[in-house]
Design a protein around this motif. Sequence first.
Motif, mmCIF file in Angstrom:
data_model
loop_
_atom_site.group_PDB
_atom_site.id
_atom_site.type_symbol
_atom_site.label_atom_id
_atom_site.label_comp_id
_atom_site.label_asym_id
_atom_site.label_seq_id
_atom_site.Cartn_x
_atom_site.Cartn_y
_atom_site.Cartn_z
ATOM 1 N N LEU A 1 15.996 9.910 24.109
ATOM 2 C CA LEU A 1 15.607 11.308 24.306
ATOM 3 C C LEU A 1 16.229 11.881 25.569
ATOM 4 O O LEU A 1 16.824 12.968 25.561
ATOM 5 C CB LEU A 1 14.076 11.405 24.390
ATOM 6 C CG LEU A 1 13.492 12.752 24.836
ATOM 7 C CD1 LEU A 1 13.674 13.808 23.755
ATOM 8 C CD2 LEU A 1 12.008 12.640 25.184
ATOM 9 N N PRO B 1 6.945 16.408 25.717
ATOM 10 C CA PRO B 1 8.232 16.201 25.024
ATOM 11 C C PRO B 1 8.786 17.513 24.468
ATOM 12 O O PRO B 1 10.009 17.673 24.348
ATOM 13 C CB PRO B 1 7.869 15.238 23.892
ATOM 14 C CG PRO B 1 6.553 14.626 24.261
ATOM 15 C CD PRO B 1 5.848 15.683 25.046
ATOM 16 N N ALA C 1 7.814 14.187 17.179
ATOM 17 C CA ALA C 1 7.783 12.724 17.098
ATOM 18 C C ALA C 1 7.333 12.107 18.424
ATOM 19 O O ALA C 1 6.582 11.138 18.445
ATOM 20 C CB ALA C 1 9.167 12.202 16.713
ATOM 21 N N PHE C 2 7.782 12.672 19.549
ATOM 22 C CA PHE C 2 7.401 12.100 20.844
ATOM 23 C C PHE C 2 5.988 12.491 21.255
ATOM 24 O O PHE C 2 5.450 11.943 22.216
ATOM 25 C CB PHE C 2 8.420 12.485 21.930
ATOM 26 C CG PHE C 2 9.610 11.578 21.948
ATOM 27 C CD1 PHE C 2 10.678 11.792 21.094
ATOM 28 C CD2 PHE C 2 9.644 10.474 22.783
ATOM 29 C CE1 PHE C 2 11.770 10.936 21.081
ATOM 30 C CE2 PHE C 2 10.735 9.616 22.784
ATOM 31 C CZ PHE C 2 11.798 9.847 21.936
ATOM 32 N N LEU D 1 12.133 16.238 17.289
ATOM 33 C CA LEU D 1 12.086 15.442 18.527
ATOM 34 C C LEU D 1 10.761 15.655 19.243
ATOM 35 O O LEU D 1 10.067 14.695 19.626
ATOM 36 C CB LEU D 1 13.252 15.878 19.425
ATOM 37 C CG LEU D 1 13.935 14.873 20.331
ATOM 38 C CD1 LEU D 1 14.404 13.668 19.553
ATOM 39 C CD2 LEU D 1 15.119 15.521 21.034
ATOM 40 N N ASP E 1 9.237 6.633 14.404
ATOM 41 C CA ASP E 1 9.390 8.085 14.303
ATOM 42 C C ASP E 1 10.286 8.613 15.414
ATOM 43 O O ASP E 1 11.157 9.457 15.195
ATOM 44 C CB ASP E 1 8.021 8.770 14.412
ATOM 45 C CG ASP E 1 7.165 8.562 13.175
ATOM 46 O OD1 ASP E 1 7.718 8.123 12.150
ATOM 47 O OD2 ASP E 1 5.963 8.825 13.244
ATOM 48 N N LYS E 2 10.044 8.098 16.634
ATOM 49 C CA LYS E 2 10.821 8.573 17.782
ATOM 50 C C LYS E 2 12.295 8.218 17.620
ATOM 51 O O LYS E 2 13.180 9.033 17.875
ATOM 52 C CB LYS E 2 10.261 7.972 19.069
ATOM 53 C CG LYS E 2 8.833 8.448 19.367
ATOM 54 C CD LYS E 2 8.256 7.756 20.592
ATOM 55 C CE LYS E 2 6.774 8.118 20.722
ATOM 56 N NZ LYS E 2 6.095 7.362 21.794
ATOM 57 N N THR E 3 12.553 6.973 17.178
ATOM 58 C CA THR E 3 13.941 6.559 16.948
ATOM 59 C C THR E 3 14.597 7.461 15.902
ATOM 60 O O THR E 3 15.725 7.932 16.080
ATOM 61 C CB THR E 3 13.978 5.089 16.485
ATOM 62 O OG1 THR E 3 13.325 4.290 17.469
ATOM 63 C CG2 THR E 3 15.407 4.625 16.301
ATOM 64 N N PRO F 1 13.261 4.467 22.555
ATOM 65 C CA PRO F 1 13.485 5.877 22.155
ATOM 66 C C PRO F 1 13.513 6.847 23.330
ATOM 67 O O PRO F 1 14.294 7.806 23.324
ATOM 68 C CB PRO F 1 12.298 6.167 21.233
ATOM 69 C CG PRO F 1 11.842 4.852 20.740
ATOM 70 C CD PRO F 1 12.135 3.868 21.827
ATOM 71 N N LEU F 2 12.688 6.593 24.361
ATOM 72 C CA LEU F 2 12.628 7.519 25.479
ATOM 73 C C LEU F 2 13.992 7.650 26.166
ATOM 74 O O LEU F 2 14.397 8.742 26.571
ATOM 75 C CB LEU F 2 11.558 7.058 26.478
ATOM 76 C CG LEU F 2 11.238 8.051 27.585
ATOM 77 C CD1 LEU F 2 10.729 9.357 27.002
ATOM 78 C CD2 LEU F 2 10.209 7.464 28.552
ATOM 79 N N GLN G 1 6.791 4.529 17.163
ATOM 80 C CA GLN G 1 8.081 4.128 17.738
ATOM 81 C C GLN G 1 9.218 4.442 16.765
ATOM 82 O O GLN G 1 10.244 4.995 17.152
ATOM 83 C CB GLN G 1 8.032 2.611 18.019
ATOM 84 C CG GLN G 1 9.303 2.026 18.596
ATOM 85 C CD GLN G 1 9.296 2.077 20.121
ATOM 86 O OE1 GLN G 1 8.419 2.706 20.729
ATOM 87 N NE2 GLN G 1 10.270 1.445 20.724
ATOM 88 N N SER H 1 18.329 4.327 21.319
ATOM 89 C CA SER H 1 17.001 4.752 20.865
ATOM 90 C C SER H 1 16.370 3.710 19.943
ATOM 91 O O SER H 1 15.157 3.724 19.722
ATOM 92 C CB SER H 1 17.086 6.098 20.157
ATOM 93 O OG SER H 1 17.620 5.935 18.869
#
Lengths: 228, 228, 228, 228
Positions: free
Chosen positions: A197, A61, A118-119, A115, A126-128, A193-194, A124, A189
């Motif tokens: 991204l 990521p 988090a990834f 970013l 965190d990624k959002t 989330p992916l 989940q 997201s």
Amino acid sequence: VRTRPWSDVASTDTGSRLPESGRVEAFSDGVLAIVITLLVLDLHPPEEHGKVLHDLLHQWPGYVAYLGSFAYAGVIWVNHHQLFTRIAVADVGLLWRNLALLLATSMLPFPTAVLAAAFQHGSQADKTTAVMLYCCLATVMACTWLAIFQYLCGHPRLLSSGTPVNFFVSERARSLLGIGFYVLAAVLSLWQPLVGLLLTTAMPLFYGLTSSGWSRAAAQTEPTSSRP
Amino acid sequence: VRTRPWSDVASTDTGSRLPESGRVEAFSDGVLAIVITLLVLDLHPPEEHGKVLHDLLHQWPGYVAYLGSFAYAGVIWVNHHQLFTRIAVADVGLLWRNLALLLATSMLPFPTAVLAAAFQHGSQADKTTAVMLYCCLATVMACTWLAIFQYLCGHPRLLSSGTPVNFFVSERARSLLGIGFYVLAAVLSLWQPLVGLLLTTAMPLFYGLTSSGWSRAAAQTEPTSSRP
Amino acid sequence: VRTRPWSDVASTDTGSRLPESGRVEAFSDGVLAIVITLLVLDLHPPEEHGKVLHDLLHQWPGYVAYLGSFAYAGVIWVNHHQLFTRIAVADVGLLWRNLALLLATSMLPFPTAVLAAAFQHGSQADKTTAVMLYCCLATVMACTWLAIFQYLCGHPRLLSSGTPVNFFVSERARSLLGIGFYVLAAVLSLWQPLVGLLLTTAMPLFYGLTSSGWSRAAAQTEPTSSRP
Amino acid sequence: VRTRPWSDVASTDTGSRLPESGRVEAFSDGVLAIVITLLVLDLHPPEEHGKVLHDLLHQWPGYVAYLGSFAYAGVIWVNHHQLFTRIAVADVGLLWRNLALLLATSMLPFPTAVLAAAFQHGSQADKTTAVMLYCCLATVMACTWLAIFQYLCGHPRLLSSGTPVNFFVSERARSLLGIGFYVLAAVLSLWQPLVGLLLTTAMPLFYGLTSSGWSRAAAQTEPTSSRP
């Protein structure tokens, strides 16, 4: 402020002239070159014995975010140049708005690092959060472009001669469309989330392909300035 | 894009001219100056009480990698300048390819740091991985040079007058040879990583010694531009 | 190299001219500006709860090293400028030697950080090592200056007209004196590291006060270029 | 120094001319662009699993300090430019004083990081210390401005023609007022550190709004240089 003894000699006071756009551009270029190069500091060399390959692959990521933000800063540079070829002189209102654009650009490494982190090892949620933070900054950046376009529409004297009056209409449309895309990425997201991204880091492609420079190039394959 | 109201006034629209090569060069110079200076951030001061000398000596792979990458970035700068003295105007295709070159250059501190870390406290496999990563990036960089040379061959109008048409033939040969060397270093690192490290960090010498600038200097000891 | 098809068209090949000194100077300026600004990254904000004032005061060797290296880089910039006002054109030999000077300058933050760390939490031996490392780099830097002066003495064609031929005699003397001072500081650090630290960081004052720019200013208080 | 063999050929020695203000300005611009961009390195991406949003919000003092210092560096850049449009030539005295200003500016990221760290996880005393450190640096910076103004008052030959003689009177008043404000912020931080933080980071607004550039813009909405 108004009581300055020299304020009535403005017309003959050559020393206090407003900065020409060339200097603003050189400073902006410096900031952009530094931002685009600082991004690499968030790629961390693996330190764990025997796991370098694993850790390098696990850091994917970070690479996606790096490439996305590099392209973003690159497109900002191209667009900034395209814009400033149309500007002859900078007044203080433009200086403020350009500084706001540089503020948003200078912050770019931060949401990029969030970013990437988090990834790599986030939940989940965190990624959002990370995608939303990135979209937030991108929206602020689009707003600073809008503010610049708006200001130039109202101050046509700052423009170099030959700039078409309706140039900023299409530029503003592009910024608004960009904001729409980032809002969409932020919303998506929440679900996945992916997707957010990938959408977010792919956005510079959209800005790049629709920049007036690129579109001109699509229309004509030879540069105009090499014509005799 | 095509519906822009001003796209039919292109020939009189002086405001939207393509960027001249000078600006591209200034931006590239900025990025290169920053990359070459950021490399030092991966040399870490020893913090352990009573072991500074030991830790400094133990950090030798960091110095090798630093010197190699410094020389690499220095040679890129020299070659970039040599190339851009032959370019009169930059169009968007060149801008893209130059940005790809800057992307590869900006990433340089990352494989440098991985190399230094792996040879300090990594396993044999870690070291091989690190050399391969470095060779990967160097190959990508050589490919971006190839893309630029290829593009200029097909767009002779971008060149300044007096540039020999077969200039890029030898430049391309040099890039291909460089790729071959890096592949060799990567293969050798499977057997003996240290050989890979030394080959990799010594490569800039090859690029430096065969750059058109250096070779010209070998042929004539006095600079041409000082002639009356 | 010699088999390049275009090597026989050298005299008409305007595209491959050697870089003028202006570009070398701009790149060097960029590197120097970055080095002088990166130094601050080795001042670390205290993180311990309730001990910020104590930790800030405890970090005093960091400030001494910072101020010394800032002054050092500043003096290098002034001297570099003074030198390049005397250079009209740069050939490849000068380019190499200037790159060696930039290499030494770019490394400056590393011994600075080692110095700061050793004097904060190192043993006596650590401090001596740190001072010696700093003196080592400073000596290397003085040697790159010597190499540049030596080269220019042998290539007077690179100089701008009006440069006195014996200019480099005094410059070389200054560099040699500087090396002597650094060797003295290194030797004294064996006995008392703190003396070595203070001598080392005070050295830029010597270079600054004896630079041709400063001495000219001492001789004449008005700038020459403002004369009509 | 005085025994230099060429010191008596000063009037014909075009090679040793003092640096023109353009170069000093370019170097200062580089340093300012780097400082303003390095500030972002003190915003740290949250690494804790599942707590990214919480940690991002918890980092608010970092954002306040970042915005304050970004605005500060931005205002310094604007003021520096405004000043140097009035300077025609730089002598060594000005060079020294400008280097002192750059020193204070280059240190800006350090108290900014201390401020951010202290307000995130420091005690009351830590916060007061951090505000005082920031005010200290700001006061030093104001003093370097004062030193520059003072020097220019005594060396009117350095100024470009048309600069009103009493220009520096108001500029000095502004610097003294700024010092007063910072002293006030430091004193208030003894009672309530948060008030000190907010006052300190809001100060650039004062400097910005009272800069000669801004005030001129308030007086006349059209730039003078676009007049035919």
